[in-house]
Design an enzyme around this catalytic site. Structure first.
Site, short mmCIF file in Angstrom:
data_model
loop_
_atom_site.label_atom_id
_atom_site.label_comp_id
_atom_site.label_asym_id
_atom_site.label_seq_id
_atom_site.Cartn_x
_atom_site.Cartn_y
_atom_site.Cartn_z
N HIS A 72 0.86 -1.19 0.00
CA HIS A 72 0.00 0.00 0.00
C HIS A 72 0.89 1.24 0.00
O HIS A 72 1.22 1.79 1.05
CB HIS A 72 -0.92 -0.02 1.23
CG HIS A 72 -1.92 1.09 1.25
ND1 HIS A 72 -3.09 1.04 1.98
CD2 HIS A 72 -1.95 2.29 0.63
CE1 HIS A 72 -3.77 2.15 1.82
NE2 HIS A 72 -3.09 2.94 1.01
N GLU A 119 -11.66 3.40 5.30
CA GLU A 119 -10.73 4.43 5.78
C GLU A 119 -11.59 5.54 6.37
O GLU A 119 -11.28 6.10 7.39
CB GLU A 119 -9.88 4.95 4.60
CG GLU A 119 -8.81 5.95 4.99
CD GLU A 119 -8.04 6.53 3.79
OE1 GLU A 119 -8.54 6.41 2.65
OE2 GLU A 119 -6.96 7.10 4.01
N HIS A 139 -9.21 0.66 -1.52
CA HIS A 139 -9.24 1.38 -0.25
C HIS A 139 -10.68 1.28 0.27
O HIS A 139 -11.63 1.63 -0.47
CB HIS A 139 -8.90 2.85 -0.45
CG HIS A 139 -7.45 3.13 -0.68
ND1 HIS A 139 -6.67 2.42 -1.54
CD2 HIS A 139 -6.64 4.08 -0.13
CE1 HIS A 139 -5.43 2.91 -1.51
NE2 HIS A 139 -5.39 3.93 -0.66
#
Ligand code: ADE
Ligand code: ZN
Length: 346
Positions: free
Chosen positions: A16, A198, A195
């Site tokens: 990442h 988050e 993603h």
């Protein structure tokens, strides 16, 4: 050996890390001069200053606008890997980049990807580090633009390009928006990640798994808000690519990582591995991420070993390559652990 040095020298995989978020401030200034692009300040370090994902993404795009020629992409991807090796003993990275961030300002896709691959080859030759690429959907783009980006990726696809991911601000643009782009990528043989969680609830992980068919989760912190989703991730052995500093700056407390959700994720047995996300843009590097987060969480060397090997396990390499890497890592970890001051204290 002092624990901080051990943490920096541990062999590492990164799954990442955004190419554009690794551009050195000095290089950004240099390239802006080369192309006569005005940045709001001559002191580019000062550009790297924000406290929300929205402000960050603006600077991310602004700095990217100084990358134009194939050599610019080659230079910056080379420097990015050099920093990973020198500051954190990086051995292997699967690195994101945002094609539409470049193509939408007129840079041909081929220029971007060929430049990145040039830099990757040069870094492998000079430092022995290996790197593969993941093209990221930018979630603020319209779905058709994301789908066209995937078409482009599949049309010109060097061996290094292995996957599709998704980034940008999560709250306003949920994962189901990009189901077509993901379906096409899957048909084309790309590996899939995104993603998620988050800045949005755990249901985004469920969507990523069930609707998009993803194989890893980037970030994932808000999974902790739903015990059933946590249990599912445990049962499925899902890898979480977590990022201490960038997330703390944008969403949590940048000065106190002791309350970072990564800590609880690890305590609950989720399969985490540590990453730098956008290292230069958050004034960090992969070695420092291991150091800061480990000290805050109080993790002993055995835990670090586990997280490092989670990275090997979660990588999109062949089983043979992973076996070889795991063996080499275990040997290097044994040697480093034997040199560690006893008792190792976080
Ligand atoms: N782009 C670069 N880094 C990112 C992150 N951590 N979250 C969302 N989009 C990003
Ligand atoms: Zn990220």
């Amino acid at each position: 050996m002092e624990y901080g040095e051990f943490l920096r020298r541990v062999p590492k995989v990164e799954l990442h890390c955004h190419f554009e978020g690794t551009v050195r401030a000095a290089t950004a200034a240099d390239l802006a001069r080369k192309h006569d692009i005005a940045l709001p300040t001559d002191d580019v370090e000062k550009l790297y200053d924000y406290d929300s994902i929205y402000e960050f993404l603006k600077i991310f795009a602004l700095v990217s606008s100084a990358l134009i020629d194939q050599e610019d992409f080659a230079r910056t991807s080379y420097e990015s890997l050099e920093d990973g090796v020198k500051l954190g003993n990086l051995k292997y990275r699967e690195m994101f980049f945002n094609p539409t961030l470049h193509t939408s300002r007129g840079v041909p896709y081929k220029t971007v990807v060929d430049g990145l691959v040039d830099g990757i080859h040069a870094a492998e030759k000079d430092f022995g580090v290996r790197c593969r690429l993941i093209a990221d959907v930018y979630r603020q783009d319209p779905p058709e633009q994301a789908r066209e980006m995937v078409e482009q990726v599949l049309e010109h696809r060097p061996d290094e390009l292995i996957g599709l991911g998704m980034d940008g601000a999560e709250a306003p643009d949920p994962p189901e928006k990009f189901v077509d782009a993901y379906r096409l990528a899957k048909q084309g043989g790309l590996r899939l990640t995104a993603h998620a969680c988050e800045d949005a609830p755990a249901k985004n992980i469920t969507t990523c798994l069930d609707v998009l068919g993803i194989e890893r989760i980037d970030h994932g912190y808000h999974v902790l808000g739903d015990d059933a989703v946590v249990q599912r991730c445990l049962d499925e052995g899902l890898t979480f690519t977590v990022c201490p500093t960038a997330t703390a700056v944008c969403y949590f407390d940048p000065d106190d990582l002791t309350k970072h959700p990564i800590r609880e994720m690890a305590e609950r047995g989720l399969k985490i591995m540590l990453n730098s996300d956008d290292p230069t843009m958050f004034h960090t590097d992969i070695g420092s991420e291991y150091d800061r987060m480990t000290r805050a969480a109080g993790w002993p060397p055995e835990r670090i070993r586990e997280f490092v090997l989670n990275g090997v396990d979660g990588a999109w390499l062949s089983d043979d390559e992973k076996r070889t890497m795991r063996k080499a890592f275990e040997q290097e970890l044994d040697e480093l652990q034997a040199q560690l001051d006893q008792p190792a204290r976080a």
